[in-house]
Design a protein around this motif. Structure first.
Motif, short mmCIF file in Angstrom:
data_model
loop_
_atom_site.label_atom_id
_atom_site.label_comp_id
_atom_site.label_asym_id
_atom_site.label_seq_id
_atom_site.Cartn_x
_atom_site.Cartn_y
_atom_site.Cartn_z
N MET A 36 0.84 -1.21 0.00
CA MET A 36 0.00 0.00 0.00
C MET A 36 0.87 1.25 0.00
O MET A 36 0.51 2.26 -0.61
N VAL A 39 2.34 1.73 -3.55
CA VAL A 39 1.32 2.24 -4.47
C VAL A 39 0.94 3.67 -4.10
O VAL A 39 0.77 4.53 -4.96
N PRO A 41 -1.60 5.83 -1.11
CA PRO A 41 -3.06 5.94 -0.95
C PRO A 41 -3.70 6.89 -1.96
O PRO A 41 -4.89 6.75 -2.29
N GLU A 42 -2.92 7.83 -2.50
CA GLU A 42 -3.50 8.76 -3.48
C GLU A 42 -3.86 8.03 -4.77
O GLU A 42 -4.68 8.48 -5.55
N ASN A 43 -3.27 6.85 -4.98
CA ASN A 43 -3.60 6.08 -6.19
C ASN A 43 -4.63 4.99 -5.94
O ASN A 43 -4.87 4.14 -6.79
N PHE A 44 -5.20 4.93 -4.70
CA PHE A 44 -6.23 3.92 -4.42
C PHE A 44 -7.49 4.27 -5.19
O PHE A 44 -7.63 5.37 -5.72
N ASP A 45 -8.40 3.35 -5.23
CA ASP A 45 -9.67 3.62 -5.89
C ASP A 45 -10.79 3.38 -4.89
O ASP A 45 -11.05 2.23 -4.54
N PRO A 47 -9.49 7.39 -4.47
CA PRO A 47 -8.24 7.92 -3.94
C PRO A 47 -8.40 8.38 -2.50
O PRO A 47 -9.48 8.81 -2.09
N SER A 59 -4.58 6.24 7.48
CA SER A 59 -5.46 5.29 6.77
C SER A 59 -4.67 4.07 6.31
O SER A 59 -5.20 2.96 6.30
N VAL A 60 -3.40 4.25 5.95
CA VAL A 60 -2.61 3.08 5.53
C VAL A 60 -2.34 2.17 6.73
O VAL A 60 -2.64 0.97 6.71
#
Ligand SMILES: Nc1ncnc2c1ncn2[C@@H]1O[C@H](COP(=O)(O)OP(=O)(O)OP(=O)(O)O)[C@@H](O)[C@H]1O
Ligand SMILES: [Mg+2]
Lengths: 265, 314
Positions: A36, A39, A41-45, A47, A59-60
């Motif tokens: 994580m 990658v 967190p700004e690239n999560f879906d 974001p 959050s991570v």
């Protein structure tokens, strides 16, 4: 009591389960957090805030709280497998004061839960700081605070292991106990939140208390957004810790008191 | 092992599971240094009673003590009492040695005791195999090994012969005899008298949770087993036996079975042969009916009468 604790450790170390569990801890801690972080967190879906913000770091790392079902399941198995394989016949023959047996299990699995928590957060720390350095992100949280956060997560793991022992003592059937423990941690609490009004209680539930202990508000925020209710206010970390300890104490008391008079047939 | 007096005393024990009365007002004692057979058909309450003795099951009323103490009040219980219940009470992924080491730690016994028991019970070769793959015989041996860790003077064995082949059964009998010869008190349950008949000194017979008979096996069986006599002079022989019993012996009861065959109660085969010879009567066959003990057991556990009632009805 010393003998009983020694016997519980022997029992725990006799199979490979402890090794597998610690490997799982390393995988979840190092693997999950490392991935994580790499990658970002700004690239999560969808974001999420990046690691340069405090919310992003929280959050991570807070994701680790979702792995609490592992130590909870281990604690549950510590009691239910005795009934399942009937070793309880010999255990209560050698130690007729059942509360002592359960106390020994609570101590042993408290230590085991602490080791689990240390491996989980230790590997997570290594992976997190490694990945952060590799990506060259400047963290939105001081290193000391990150470590404190991880320590709080480790404490939560101890609490969940002990909660598991208590649930195992309450529900002796292995499958039923595992279903209740894992089901509750995964889905039960979320489902409860659907009931109007319950979200007021959420901060006081084990999951809510854990979230406040680990500063993990993502679930609560998502929940209030989805249900378009007022934002859920979590307790302070200290209060969350106290509530979680309260549940742990209840579970321990249940573990020690419940098997006292129940017949072994 | 200490020299303390360790008699098992069950008094007015009752256990109800909801509507089911498993044991009702049961009282008996098991004397020290003897093997006592605890007999009864399936569902008679044997397991429940034995579990009440070691505190696994809480009695609805009544008490069970060992050496005058409730099980939970015995200072080092596993060094005083050993018990075996199910055919498998081990974690399937533990080896026999792992299993024994856990309970050795619990009782405070050294690892050398584990090695000793593995040898004594013929498990040394299988010590490091997972119990999952154990045969019934090996499971029973490991159960016994666990119960014996503390070298207890009292042993409670719930149907230890279940599932054993004749060889295993004969090994078990001689092993138990050996344990009893060391002065141990053994209570062994069975639903078949024949299984334990050769090794027990005393018996306690229960049916539907109640006591039907207890005491010396030999006394319960009566003085002598009946003898089946084949003789072409059966009618004369019957009268002769009844009219001329040997000195100091009561007149036998003679029961015609079929023409040329009699069942004689109260005389043994040599006495019958002697009398027949003295009266010049022909005897073609004499068979002592040892199965009568089994018959007695069946009578006790199936009829509605207790021994006393049966006695007074005669
Ligand atoms: N936990 C329980 N709940 C309800 N009834 C029970 C329980 N345990 C035993 N019973 C009942 O109590 C009675 C006595 O059972 P128990 O197992 O003591 O008999 P047993 O003499 O050991 O029989 P077996 O020879 O079949 O082992 C039976 O009717 C049984 O169904
Ligand atoms: Mg039984």
């Amino acid at each position: 009591m010393r003998r009983l604790i020694k016997a519980e450790f022997r029992r725990l170390l006799a199979t490979r389960m402890w090794l597998v569990t610690l490997l799982v801890a390393a995988l979840l801690g190092g693997g999950l957090i490392g991935m994580m972080t790499i990658v970002g967190p700004e690239n999560f879906d969808p974001p999420m805030p990046g690691l340069q913000t405090e919310a992003g770091v929280r959050s991570v790392l807070g994701m680790l709280g979702f792995t609490a079902f592992v130590p909870a399941a281990i604690g549950t198995l510590a009691v239910t497998s005795e009934y399942r394989y009937r070793t309880v016949n010999f255990t209560f023959l050698f130690a007729p004061h059942r509360w002592q047996v359960l106390t020994a299990k609570l101590v042993t699995y408290g230590v085991a839960g602490m080791l689990y928590g240390l491996v989980l957060t230790g590997t997570a720390a290594v992976a997190f700081f490694g990945a952060v350095a590799a990506r060259g992100v400047s963290l939105g949280m001081p290193t000391g605070t990150v470590i404190e956060l991880l320590a709080r997560i480790a404490v939560a793991m101890v609490a969940y292991t002990v909660l598991g022992v208590g649930m195992g003592a309450l529900i002796r059937n292995q499958t039923a106990a595992l279903c209740v423990v894992i089901g509750y941690l995964y889905a039960g609490e979320m489902l409860l939140m659907m009931i109007p009004g319950i979200n007021l209680v959420y901060p006081w539930l084990p999951g809510g208390a854990t979230a406040s202990l680990t500063d993990f508000t993502a679930v609560a925020d998502a929940m209030s957004q989805q249900l378009s209710t007022d934002p859920v206010h979590l307790l302070s970390p200290v209060a969350g810790a106290m509530v979680l300890m309260g549940y742990t104490a209840l579970a321990s008391a249940a573990a020690v008191l419940r098997p006292m008079r129940r017949d072994i047939t | 092992m200490t020299g303390e007096h360790l008699r098992i005393e069950v008094s007015n024990l009752t256990k109800r599971f909801g509507a089911v009365t498993a044991v009702e007002d049961l009282s008996f004692t098991v004397e020290q240094g003897m093997i006592t057979g605890f007999l009864g058909p399936n569902g008679a309450g044997k397991t429940t009673t034995m579990r009440m003795i070691i505190g696994h099951v809480a009695p609805t009323s009544g008490t069970a003590t060992i050496g005058g103490r409730r099980y939970g009040d015995i200072p080092c219980p596993s060094a005083t009492v050993g018990a075996v219940f199910d055919a498998a009470a081990f974690h399937p992924r533990h080896s026999a040695r792992d299993h024994l080491l856990v309970y050795a730690a619990m009782g405070g016994y050294p690892a050398s005791r584990v090695a000793e028991l593995l040898g004594l019970l013929g498990l040394a070769g299988a010590a490091d195999r997972k119990t999952r793959g154990f045969s019934t015989g090996m499971r029973q041996r490991l159960n016994l090994a666990t119960a014996l860790l503390g070298d207890p003077r009292v042993l409670l064995l719930d149907e230890p012969g279940n599932g054993l082949d004749p060889e295993g059964m004969s090994w078990l009998r001689s092993f138990l005899r050996h344990l009893a010869d060391e002065g141990r008190t053994i209570l062994i349950s069975s639903h078949a008298l024949g299984e334990v008949q050769q090794i027990v000194d005393d018996v306690v017979v229960i049916r539907q949770g109640r006591l039907v008979a207890s005491g010396r096996l030999s006394e319960l069986a009566g003085s002598a087993p009946p003898v089946l006599v084949r003789s072409p002079d059966a009618a004369v022989l019957a009268r002769t036996l009844m009219e001329n019993p040997p000195e100091g012996v009561a007149a036998p009861r003679v029961e015609p079975v079929q023409p040329g065959e009699l069942r004689v109660h109260g005389l043994d085969a040599p006495q019958i042969a002697e009398l027949a010879a003295a009266h010049r009567l022909r005897v073609h066959g004499l068979v002592t009916e040892n199965a009568s003990l089994e018959q007695l057991f069946l009578d006790l556990t199936t009829s509605d009468l207790t021994v006393e009632e049966r006695g007074s009805a005669r």
